[in-house]
Design an enzyme around this catalytic site. Structure first.
Site, mmCIF file in Angstrom:
data_model
loop_
_atom_site.group_PDB
_atom_site.id
_atom_site.type_symbol
_atom_site.label_atom_id
_atom_site.label_comp_id
_atom_site.label_asym_id
_atom_site.label_seq_id
_atom_site.Cartn_x
_atom_site.Cartn_y
_atom_site.Cartn_z
ATOM 1 N N HIS A 84 0.852 -1.189 0.000
ATOM 2 C CA HIS A 84 0.000 0.000 0.000
ATOM 3 C C HIS A 84 0.891 1.243 0.000
ATOM 4 O O HIS A 84 1.970 1.257 0.582
ATOM 5 C CB HIS A 84 -0.913 0.000 1.224
ATOM 6 C CG HIS A 84 -1.988 1.032 1.179
ATOM 7 N ND1 HIS A 84 -1.754 2.360 1.451
ATOM 8 C CD2 HIS A 84 -3.306 0.947 0.871
ATOM 9 C CE1 HIS A 84 -2.877 3.038 1.329
ATOM 10 N NE2 HIS A 84 -3.842 2.209 0.978
ATOM 11 N N GLU A 156 -3.469 2.466 -7.256
ATOM 12 C CA GLU A 156 -3.867 3.571 -6.392
ATOM 13 C C GLU A 156 -2.901 4.740 -6.602
ATOM 14 O O GLU A 156 -1.813 4.765 -6.035
ATOM 15 C CB GLU A 156 -3.880 3.137 -4.916
ATOM 16 C CG GLU A 156 -2.682 2.303 -4.479
ATOM 17 C CD GLU A 156 -2.506 2.289 -2.974
ATOM 18 O OE1 GLU A 156 -3.446 2.600 -2.249
ATOM 19 O OE2 GLU A 156 -1.383 1.977 -2.540
ATOM 20 N N GLY A 162 -6.837 9.850 -0.058
ATOM 21 C CA GLY A 162 -7.133 10.687 1.093
ATOM 22 C C GLY A 162 -7.170 12.171 0.786
ATOM 23 O O GLY A 162 -7.275 12.994 1.690
ATOM 24 N N SER A 201 -9.664 7.746 -3.255
ATOM 25 C CA SER A 201 -10.818 8.655 -3.068
ATOM 26 C C SER A 201 -12.052 8.197 -3.822
ATOM 27 O O SER A 201 -12.857 9.017 -4.296
ATOM 28 C CB SER A 201 -10.445 10.088 -3.470
ATOM 29 O OG SER A 201 -9.456 10.615 -2.606
ATOM 30 N N GLY A 222 -11.108 3.375 0.538
ATOM 31 C CA GLY A 222 -10.414 3.885 1.713
ATOM 32 C C GLY A 222 -11.355 4.545 2.691
ATOM 33 O O GLY A 222 -12.156 3.900 3.355
ATOM 34 N N GLY A 223 -11.303 5.880 2.755
ATOM 35 C CA GLY A 223 -12.091 6.621 3.737
ATOM 36 C C GLY A 223 -13.582 6.353 3.663
ATOM 37 O O GLY A 223 -14.267 6.324 4.691
#
Length: 242
Positions: A84, A156, A162, A201, A222-223
């Site tokens: 990652h 990614e 992020g 994102s 992710g978030g």
């Protein structure tokens, strides 16, 4: 590094109360190490894969604070994320170290989600394809797989993680199409069956146009995955288009 074990337990329980599984779309959940056993137990009997966010290359030894493949396997965990961008850029993991991890995980019977991607400087310098080729070549050097499901590639772009900035669909497609081209050189008989994900994102507003791209097989969320309603909405959209 989100959610305590008690928070992860509540999230997992709420998830299985609400989500309705359908089609061939798979849901994989990767909690922190301290929450793995909690989430794994709650998801028992459900078609949800529970995986780890990281793993060390060695089976055991004087590596305080690390977690090994045998440790994860003994917990019933057989999926792991390796490489990652946060591991690469915050913790300084090299392609050589990542390659050792991938070899250890694959030989230990685990399924690997290998993350690759370029920084903003690299993209602006026109080095996106060079970075993808370099990372794939080095990270998969000497890695033998007999089943394409043992390996998943997650593209990614570091500049989109992020930040709220998502790659434009054409940027994601051209990058993942290039990933697929490189996989054809490394695994000529399996490249078309190796899943490629987009991460960076992704949310419920932009995921549909990304899922519709011909070379995108899914998302590394992710978030947005920390918000139960949004994660479920992304999953619903994925069942229609992935």
């Amino acid at each position: 590094m989100n959610k305590t074990p008690s928070e992860a337990r509540a999230f997992a329980r709420d998830l299985i109360k609400i989500v309705r599984f359908s089609g061939d779309t798979k849901m994989w959940v990767f909690p922190s190490f301290v929450s793995l056993s909690v989430v794994k137990e709650i998801f028992t009997g459900y078609d949800i894969v529970v995986g780890a966010q990281n793993v060390h290359s060695q089976k055991s030894g004087a590596f305080t604070g690390e977690v090994s493949v045998p440790m994860l396997k003994d917990m019933g965990i057989d999926h792991v994320i390796i490489g990652h961008s946060e591991r690469r850029h915050i913790f300084g993991e090299s392609d050589q170290f990542i390659n050792e991890k991938v070899k250890s995980a694959i030989s230990g019977g685990m399924n690997v989600i290998l993350c690759i991607g370029e920084t903003l400087d690299e993209r602006q310098s026109g080095k996106t394809f060079d970075v993808i080729k370099d990372q794939l070549t080095k990270d998969l050097e000497g890695v033998k797989i007999e089943d394409p499901q043992r390996l998943t590639i997650a593209y990614e772009p570091v500049w989109a993680i992020g930040t709220g900035v998502v790659a434009q669909p054409y940027q994601a497609q051209e990058a993942i199409a290039y990933v697929r081209d490189q996989l054809r050189k490394i695994y000529p008989d399996m490249a078309e069956k190796i899943s490629c994900l987009y991460g960076g994102s992704m949310n419920k507003e932009n995921c549909q146009e990304l899922f519709l791209l011909p070379d995108v097989d899914g998302g590394l969320i992710g978030g947005a995955s920390l918000k139960l309603d949004e994660f479920i909405e992304i999953y619903k959209i994925a069942t229609k288009f992935c």
